[in-house]
Scaffold this motif. Structure first.
Motif, PDB file in Angstrom:
ATOM      1  N   LEU A   1     -23.460  41.788   5.990  1.00 16.23           N
ATOM      2  CA  LEU A   1     -22.892  40.529   6.471  1.00 16.23           C
ATOM      3  C   LEU A   1     -23.980  39.468   6.648  1.00 16.23           C
ATOM      4  CD1 LEU A   1     -20.334  41.906   9.093  1.00 16.23           C
ATOM      5  CD2 LEU A   1     -19.797  40.836   6.889  1.00 16.23           C
ATOM      6  N   VAL A   2     -25.134  39.876   7.155  1.00 16.15           N
ATOM      7  CA  VAL A   2     -26.271  38.950   7.272  1.00 16.15           C
ATOM      8  C   VAL A   2     -26.660  38.426   5.895  1.00 16.15           C
ATOM      9  CG1 VAL A   2     -28.751  38.818   7.783  1.00 16.15           C
ATOM     10  CG2 VAL A   2     -27.188  39.879   9.423  1.00 16.15           C
ATOM     11  N   GLN A   3     -26.738  39.340   4.925  1.00 17.00           N
ATOM     12  CA  GLN A   3     -27.116  38.951   3.567  1.00 17.00           C
ATOM     13  C   GLN A   3     -26.081  38.002   2.958  1.00 17.00           C
ATOM     14  OE1 GLN A   3     -28.186  42.267   1.115  1.00 17.00           O
ATOM     15  NE2 GLN A   3     -28.385  41.067  -0.756  1.00 17.00           N
ATOM     16  N   GLN A   4     -24.827  38.300   3.131  1.00 18.19           N
ATOM     17  CA  GLN A   4     -23.774  37.462   2.555  1.00 18.19           C
ATOM     18  C   GLN A   4     -23.756  36.070   3.175  1.00 18.19           C
ATOM     19  OE1 GLN A   4     -20.305  39.880   3.150  1.00 18.19           O
ATOM     20  NE2 GLN A   4     -20.850  41.317   1.514  1.00 18.19           N
ATOM     21  N   HIS A   5     -23.852  36.008   4.508  1.00 23.07           N
ATOM     22  CA  HIS A   5     -23.813  34.699   5.170  1.00 23.07           C
ATOM     23  C   HIS A   5     -25.015  33.856   4.769  1.00 23.07           C
ATOM     24  CE1 HIS A   5     -22.592  31.913   8.417  1.00 23.07           C
ATOM     25  NE2 HIS A   5     -23.896  31.703   8.518  1.00 23.07           N
ATOM     26  N   THR A   6     -26.193  34.460   4.805  1.00 22.18           N
ATOM     27  CA  THR A   6     -27.407  33.716   4.430  1.00 22.18           C
ATOM     28  C   THR A   6     -27.326  33.260   2.985  1.00 22.18           C
ATOM     29  OG1 THR A   6     -28.661  35.122   5.960  1.00 22.18           O
ATOM     30  CG2 THR A   6     -29.922  33.782   4.400  1.00 22.18           C
TER      31      THR A   6
ATOM     32  N   GLY B   1     -29.385  34.736  24.706  1.00 21.87           N
ATOM     33  CA  GLY B   1     -30.286  34.562  23.575  1.00 21.87           C
ATOM     34  C   GLY B   1     -29.609  34.900  22.267  1.00 21.87           C
ATOM     35  N   PRO B   2     -30.196  34.488  21.154  1.00 22.30           N
ATOM     36  CA  PRO B   2     -29.618  34.801  19.841  1.00 22.30           C
ATOM     37  C   PRO B   2     -29.706  36.289  19.531  1.00 22.30           C
ATOM     38  CG  PRO B   2     -31.763  33.766  19.568  1.00 22.30           C
ATOM     39  CD  PRO B   2     -31.435  33.689  21.027  1.00 22.30           C
ATOM     40  N   SER B   3     -28.709  36.804  18.830  1.00 26.87           N
ATOM     41  CA  SER B   3     -28.712  38.206  18.422  1.00 26.87           C
ATOM     42  C   SER B   3     -29.742  38.426  17.319  1.00 26.87           C
ATOM     43  CB  SER B   3     -27.330  38.606  17.920  1.00 26.87           C
ATOM     44  OG  SER B   3     -27.027  37.920  16.711  1.00 26.87           O
TER      45      SER B   3
ATOM     46  N   LEU C   1     -19.541  32.265  10.808  1.00 28.08           N
ATOM     47  CA  LEU C   1     -20.298  33.496  11.041  1.00 28.08           C
ATOM     48  C   LEU C   1     -19.356  34.591  11.523  1.00 28.08           C
ATOM     49  CD1 LEU C   1     -23.106  34.875  11.169  1.00 28.08           C
ATOM     50  CD2 LEU C   1     -23.211  34.179  13.563  1.00 28.08           C
ATOM     51  N   ASP C   2     -19.446  35.755  10.923  1.00 28.31           N
ATOM     52  CA  ASP C   2     -18.609  36.885  11.316  1.00 28.31           C
ATOM     53  C   ASP C   2     -18.836  37.191  12.807  1.00 28.31           C
ATOM     54  OD1 ASP C   2     -17.907  39.826  11.728  1.00 28.31           O
ATOM     55  OD2 ASP C   2     -17.244  39.527   9.660  1.00 28.31           O
ATOM     56  N   PRO C   3     -17.766  37.323  13.585  1.00 27.39           N
ATOM     57  CA  PRO C   3     -17.921  37.590  15.029  1.00 27.39           C
ATOM     58  C   PRO C   3     -18.763  38.817  15.334  1.00 27.39           C
ATOM     59  CG  PRO C   3     -15.642  37.041  14.517  1.00 27.39           C
ATOM     60  CD  PRO C   3     -16.358  37.179  13.198  1.00 27.39           C
TER      61      PRO C   3
END
Length: 225
Positions: free
Chosen positions: A11-16, A79-81, A69-71
């Motif tokens: 999901l990180v890869q897809q969003h970025t 702070g940021p995840s 962004l996916d929940p």
């Protein structure tokens, strides 16, 4: 938990990749346009000055990280995840990499290790790897904290930019997400090292711009969790 980690990394890869792909389209020359759009230039400038660890202090990049962004990636504390920081770092590094370049610096399927290998071979003698490049790359891989790693990455990305060597920034963001945990960091470093010392195949020239989706033959998840 391992399966959840793999899903989160994807999901990180897809969003970025989706965000970087849009930025690259707006930044590079296109039909009827020889310069970046004003919006893309402003966004890239904001990204270059952003600090992923202090994401809440950079309103200029909020929309890039949190729009759609996916929940499951969103933080639950003040702070940021890890995922939010990794996405922001991937975007920051792309903005640094693309600065002043009118050819795509975001290239699908090219890992940081593979890009480092290309640079080291270009600078090395008799087909070997240049020791100075390998030392700089090792500083990235062995950084003890995320902030130290990002510092060394900024320097290394500028070096890649000076040689017009691109990489997959969505894949890099996913790797940075994995490295937030020590047990996953070892596996990321192992993959980078393999790519550093492996010669790319003749068909793999890294010339295909990333489009926001992981490559069909993406092996980055093997043992990633």
């Amino acid at each position: 938990m391992a399966e959840q980690d793999v899903d989160a990394a994807r999901l990180v890869q897809q969003h970025t990749g989706q965000v970087v792909g849009q930025l690259q389209r707006e930044y590079l020359p296109a039909a009827g346009r020889t310069r970046p759009t004003s919006a893309a230039s402003a966004t890239m400038a904001a990204l270059r000055g952003a600090d992923p660890a202090r994401l809440g202090d950079d309103p200029g990049v909020w929309a890039l990280v949190w729009t759609d962004l996916d929940p499951r990636l969103q933080g639950r504390t003040d702070g940021p995840s890890d995922a939010e920081q990794a996405i922001c770092a991937g975007l920051v590094l792309y903005a640094i990499h693309q600065q002043g370049r009118l050819t795509p610096m975001d290239l699908r399927g090219v890992s940081l290790g593979a890009a480092a290998g290309r640079l080291a071979r270009r600078e090395g003698a008799d087909g070997g790897l240049d020791p100075a490049v390998v030392r700089r790359f090792t500083a990235v891989a062995l950084a003890r904290t995320s902030s130290q790693r990002l510092y060394h990455l900024r320097v290394f990305i500028k070096l890649l930019r000076s040689y017009d060597i691109g990489l997959d920034h969505a894949l890099l963001a996913a790797d940075l997400f994995r490295m937030a945990r020590p047990e996953r960091a070892t596996r990321v470093r192992t993959g980078w090292a393999r790519d550093l010392y492996s010669r790319p195949g003749e068909a793999d020239d890294g010339s295909a711009p990333a489009d926001g989706a992981p490559p069909a033959n993406d092996s980055s998840e093997n043992g990633a969790a």
